[in-house]
Design a protein around this motif. Structure first.
Motif, mmCIF file in Angstrom:
data_model
loop_
_atom_site.group_PDB
_atom_site.id
_atom_site.type_symbol
_atom_site.label_atom_id
_atom_site.label_comp_id
_atom_site.label_asym_id
_atom_site.label_seq_id
_atom_site.Cartn_x
_atom_site.Cartn_y
_atom_site.Cartn_z
ATOM 1 N N VAL A 111 -2.486 -9.613 4.617
ATOM 2 C CA VAL A 111 -2.933 -8.336 5.189
ATOM 3 C C VAL A 111 -2.349 -7.167 4.398
ATOM 4 O O VAL A 111 -3.063 -6.229 4.005
ATOM 5 C CB VAL A 111 -2.520 -8.233 6.670
ATOM 6 C CG1 VAL A 111 -2.824 -6.835 7.223
ATOM 7 C CG2 VAL A 111 -3.215 -9.304 7.501
ATOM 8 N N THR A 112 -1.046 -7.212 4.167
ATOM 9 C CA THR A 112 -0.344 -6.087 3.538
ATOM 10 C C THR A 112 -0.772 -5.870 2.095
ATOM 11 O O THR A 112 -1.106 -4.750 1.688
ATOM 12 C CB THR A 112 1.171 -6.317 3.599
ATOM 13 O OG1 THR A 112 1.566 -6.494 4.963
ATOM 14 C CG2 THR A 112 1.928 -5.143 3.008
ATOM 15 N N SER A 113 -0.759 -6.929 1.309
ATOM 16 C CA SER A 113 -1.117 -6.789 -0.104
ATOM 17 C C SER A 113 -2.580 -6.407 -0.267
ATOM 18 O O SER A 113 -2.940 -5.614 -1.147
ATOM 19 C CB SER A 113 -0.814 -8.082 -0.865
ATOM 20 O OG SER A 113 -1.541 -9.180 -0.329
ATOM 21 N N GLY A 114 -3.457 -6.970 0.594
ATOM 22 C CA GLY A 114 -4.864 -6.602 0.524
ATOM 23 C C GLY A 114 -5.085 -5.143 0.864
ATOM 24 O O GLY A 114 -5.796 -4.419 0.162
ATOM 25 N N HIS A 115 -4.448 -4.691 1.948
ATOM 26 C CA HIS A 115 -4.565 -3.285 2.350
ATOM 27 C C HIS A 115 -4.005 -2.373 1.260
ATOM 28 O O HIS A 115 -4.622 -1.359 0.903
ATOM 29 C CB HIS A 115 -3.820 -3.081 3.671
ATOM 30 C CG HIS A 115 -3.910 -1.697 4.225
ATOM 31 N ND1 HIS A 115 -5.106 -1.066 4.474
ATOM 32 C CD2 HIS A 115 -2.926 -0.809 4.575
ATOM 33 C CE1 HIS A 115 -4.874 0.148 4.964
ATOM 34 N NE2 HIS A 115 -3.568 0.324 5.033
ATOM 35 N N ASN A 116 -2.854 -2.742 0.712
ATOM 36 C CA ASN A 116 -2.243 -1.933 -0.345
ATOM 37 C C ASN A 116 -3.125 -1.866 -1.591
ATOM 38 O O ASN A 116 -3.252 -0.810 -2.224
ATOM 39 C CB ASN A 116 -0.874 -2.494 -0.723
ATOM 40 C CG ASN A 116 0.180 -2.251 0.336
ATOM 41 O OD1 ASN A 116 -0.041 -1.500 1.280
ATOM 42 N ND2 ASN A 116 1.327 -2.895 0.188
ATOM 43 N N ALA A 117 -3.715 -2.989 -1.963
ATOM 44 C CA ALA A 117 -4.584 -3.002 -3.144
ATOM 45 C C ALA A 117 -5.802 -2.117 -2.927
ATOM 46 O O ALA A 117 -6.227 -1.389 -3.835
ATOM 47 C CB ALA A 117 -5.014 -4.432 -3.464
ATOM 48 N N GLY A 118 -6.347 -2.177 -1.713
ATOM 49 C CA GLY A 118 -7.482 -1.311 -1.406
ATOM 50 C C GLY A 118 -7.135 0.158 -1.490
ATOM 51 O O GLY A 118 -7.927 0.985 -1.972
ATOM 52 N N LEU A 119 -5.928 0.505 -1.036
ATOM 53 C CA LEU A 119 -5.475 1.900 -1.137
ATOM 54 C C LEU A 119 -5.208 2.289 -2.588
ATOM 55 O O LEU A 119 -5.485 3.426 -3.004
ATOM 56 C CB LEU A 119 -4.210 2.093 -0.305
ATOM 57 C CG LEU A 119 -4.357 1.973 1.214
ATOM 58 C CD1 LEU A 119 -2.986 2.066 1.879
ATOM 59 C CD2 LEU A 119 -5.284 3.052 1.765
ATOM 60 N N SER A 120 -4.660 1.361 -3.363
ATOM 61 C CA SER A 120 -4.303 1.666 -4.749
ATOM 62 C C SER A 120 -5.532 1.975 -5.596
ATOM 63 O O SER A 120 -5.498 2.873 -6.446
ATOM 64 C CB SER A 120 -3.524 0.506 -5.369
ATOM 65 O OG SER A 120 -2.229 0.412 -4.804
ATOM 66 N N VAL A 121 -6.618 1.243 -5.395
ATOM 67 C CA VAL A 121 -7.809 1.528 -6.199
ATOM 68 C C VAL A 121 -8.408 2.876 -5.814
ATOM 69 O O VAL A 121 -9.058 3.535 -6.641
ATOM 70 C CB VAL A 121 -8.873 0.412 -6.081
ATOM 71 C CG1 VAL A 121 -8.326 -0.908 -6.580
ATOM 72 C CG2 VAL A 121 -9.387 0.273 -4.657
ATOM 73 N N ILE A 122 -8.181 3.320 -4.592
ATOM 74 C CA ILE A 122 -8.626 4.660 -4.174
ATOM 75 C C ILE A 122 -7.809 5.713 -4.913
ATOM 76 O O ILE A 122 -8.349 6.673 -5.465
ATOM 77 C CB ILE A 122 -8.465 4.845 -2.653
ATOM 78 C CG1 ILE A 122 -9.269 3.789 -1.888
ATOM 79 C CG2 ILE A 122 -8.872 6.247 -2.244
ATOM 80 C CD1 ILE A 122 -10.735 3.804 -2.160
ATOM 81 N N GLU A 123 -6.497 5.515 -4.937
ATOM 82 C CA GLU A 123 -5.614 6.477 -5.611
ATOM 83 C C GLU A 123 -5.899 6.559 -7.099
ATOM 84 O O GLU A 123 -5.869 7.644 -7.697
ATOM 85 C CB GLU A 123 -4.155 6.069 -5.378
ATOM 86 C CG GLU A 123 -3.730 6.164 -3.911
ATOM 87 C CD GLU A 123 -2.360 5.561 -3.670
ATOM 88 O OE1 GLU A 123 -1.754 5.092 -4.648
ATOM 89 O OE2 GLU A 123 -1.901 5.560 -2.514
ATOM 90 N N GLU A 124 -6.177 5.411 -7.716
ATOM 91 C CA GLU A 124 -6.410 5.407 -9.155
ATOM 92 C C GLU A 124 -7.757 6.027 -9.504
ATOM 93 O O GLU A 124 -7.938 6.578 -10.563
ATOM 94 C CB GLU A 124 -6.342 3.963 -9.692
ATOM 95 C CG GLU A 124 -4.958 3.377 -9.671
ATOM 96 C CD GLU A 124 -3.974 4.123 -10.531
ATOM 97 O OE1 GLU A 124 -4.233 4.257 -11.736
ATOM 98 O OE2 GLU A 124 -2.961 4.582 -10.003
#
Length: 587
Positions: free
Chosen positions: A574-587
């Motif tokens: 859950v955590t890594s998936g959510h974080n990855a989804g947020l990271s691609v938004i930031e990038e």
């Protein structure tokens, strides 16, 4: 649970499939009902035919595993009607369900008078269609990590395509109990449970014998609370979880892992996300050292998907015999997902991706071998059995050898030196064991009756004896060994002190009957994988981020050390998936 799954002839017309002319007049039109054994009881189907074709199939009764066998049935129905075939492909991970469906289908078609030679192959085209698409984000892997990443990015307005090589979503997540770490979450705070990222980190480092990658562990312990808030909140993923009184470090999802998969999948697709099942990511598209998409294959199609960001969430490599040490395969039973073959690792090799802790395979105790040959955890059962007291483990000499309720690592070390391990139970403990397992819908009462009737001739080994001496004979244990072990056990109960440090609840000696269940060590998750930075970017051998490439879930290595910490694998998904989804938004 009764579930009706129907597919009418109009779908055939939409798909552009035609009924073979050679079938003309070969059957008597009507609806034919047939049943065959599935994973948890009979699968019953109603097949409607005309003189030359299968018109529709309804699954009128089944009790298959939520998210696995149950999810496979619509695919089997679709394939049989669309391709006009009785030789449907077995759905990986749902083999017993698939074979049961095929057997019932053949029975119904026999009743209809079908000529099997005319329904034995798929009628679809053998041509391969080239498909080219462009999206913002492409996610490879449809377990909870991939679904969490896809849904997070999709909720932020990104166009997302998720590809999953299996014909059903979920992977290892669908098989999980779904206990999810919630350290630092609002639920913990509201429930008054004292916890902190620091204490979670210390516990995981100790559990993993300090083999954990601290940088990856820091990502987890410092962001898991926010990720848990997201997955349970109405404004987030809105996945149903059980709120336990007083809280805890973990909370469990309704419907276990399969329930989480279903909820995330529905939210993603209903929100506009694109999900391609039966579609395997094969390679990364790289332009000027930047990952710009993937290539993928499906039945009859080859995809080229251009994307600004790629998130690998392909799971581990437990089902890849070339990557798992031979001694692990020889001594232990596999209990993981069929699709865990290291696909993401292979894709990332082409861009010089770094890996970490590849030597660590997660081994766990408390396992039986199911009729399929796969290992199955029995934690719900042993927890109940040890709770009433009349149960202990013995080795091939009939000797008790450990604290059965000790930590997993110590129990593994004690079990692995034995040639065989058996759980010995009195009737009360045996009933409690089955209550726990059936309560978790792992097997049924009919299964227990069948396994006892097999008397150890097939898996799982589950044997009944009127006396302990009967069990000794059935298991080829030394004469008097179980009686001696039981006497020592009962003496410890009376004295209030156990030589192994277990808190004993009750004596094992009764009037009988007694039971024995062979217990195994199982392996499923792999603890090594891709190395990432704090933005979930995959790094290369020089520890530099690979632009455009992210990873989440079990494909990432280093979180656990040499053994997994309870609740953290699902929590990490859950955590890594959510974080990855947020990271691609930031990038």
């Amino acid at each position: 649970m009764k579930k009706i799954i129907s597919l009418v002839l109009s779908l055939l017309l939409i798909a552009g499939c035609s009924t073979p002319a050679s079938n003309e007049g070969s059957m008597k039109a009507g609806t034919y009902t047939a049943s065959a054994a599935g994973y948890h009881g009979d699968i019953t189907i109603a097949v409607t035919v005309d003189s030359s074709s299968i018109k529709s199939i309804e699954v009128t009764d089944e009790n298959e595993t939520e998210g696995i066998g149950k999810a496979a049935l619509p695919n089997l129905v679709d394939q049989a009607v669309k391709d006009q075939t009785i030789e449907v492909d077995v759905v990986s991970g749902a083999t017993i369900t698939s074979e049961g469906f095929k057997t019932a289908l053949k029975d119904a078609m026999t009743q209809a008078g079908a000529d099997f030679s005319k329904f034995s192959t798929a009628s679809g085209s053998t041509e391969v269609e080239q498909v080219e698409e462009t999206t913002d984000v492409v996610v490879v892997g449809g377990g909870v990590a991939g679904l969490s990443a896809a849904l997070t990015a999709q909720q932020q307005g990104k166009k997302v395509i998720l590809v999953e090589k299996m014909s059903i979503a979920g992977g290892a997540s669908a098989m999980a109990g779904a206990g999810t770490t919630a350290t630092g979450s609002k639920w913990q705070e509201e429930d008054g449970y004292e916890d902190s990222p620091e204490s979670l980190k210390a516990d995981m480092m100790k559990n993993g014998h300090n083999y954990n990658d601290e940088a990856t562990l820091d990502i987890f312990v410092n962001t898991v609370g926010a990720a848990f808030d997201w997955i349970v909140s109405e404004d987030g993923a809105n996945v149903p979880y059980v709120r336990t009184e007083g809280g805890g470090r973990t909370y469990s999802a309704e419907g276990r892992g399969a329930g989480v998969v279903t909820s995330l999948t529905n939210s993603f697709t209903e929100g506009g996300g694109t999900l391609y099942l039966g579609t395997k990511g094969t390679e990364l598209i790289v332009e000027d050292n930047v990952v710009k998409g993937i290539k993928a294959t499906a039945k009859g199609k080859e995809y080229t998907i251009h994307a600004d960001s790629v998130i690998l969430a392909t799971g581990g490599f437990g089902n890849n015999d070339e990557m798992i040490p031979e001694e692990i395969q020889t001594e232990y039973v596999y209990a993981g997902a069929a699709g865990a073959e290291g696909d993401g690792l292979k894709m990332a090799e082409a861009v010089d991706a770094a890996t970490i802790n590849m030597e660590f395979i997660n081994v766990q105790p408390n396992s039986i071998v199911m009729p399929s040959g796969l290992g199955q955890y029995t934690n719900p059962g042993v927890g109940k059995a040890y709770g009433v007291g009349g149960a202990f483990l013995v080795n091939e000499n009939g000797e008790r050898f450990t604290n059965e309720q000790g930590n997993a690592y110590d129990l593994i070390q004690a079990m692995k030196v034995n040639k065989a391990n058996y759980l010995i139970l009195n009737e009360e403990a045996f009933n409690a064991f089955n209550e726990g397992m059936m309560g978790s819908k792992i097997y049924s009462e009919d299964d227990v009756k069948e396994w006892l009737a097999n008397a150890g001739a097939s898996n799982p080994v589950m044997i009944e004896g009127k006396t302990l001496a009967d069990l000794e004979t059935s298991l080829s244990l030394p004469e008097g060994s179980l009686s001696t072990s039981a006497e020592k056990f009962d003496a410890s109960v009376k004295n209030g002190k156990d030589e192994y440090g277990r808190e004993l609840k009750g004596e094992i000696t009764t009037d009988g009957p007694y039971y024995a269940i062979q217990m195994w060590l199982r392996y499923y998750a792999t603890l090594g994988g891709l190395k990432i930075n704090d933005k979930m970017q995959v790094v290369n051998s020089k520890n530099e981020p690979i632009q455009g490439l992210y990873a989440a879930g079990e494909v990432v290595g280093g979180l656990e050390g040499d053994i997994y910490y309870g609740g953290s694998l699902f929590g990490w998904a859950v955590t890594s998936g959510h974080n990855a989804g947020l990271s691609v938004i930031e990038e």
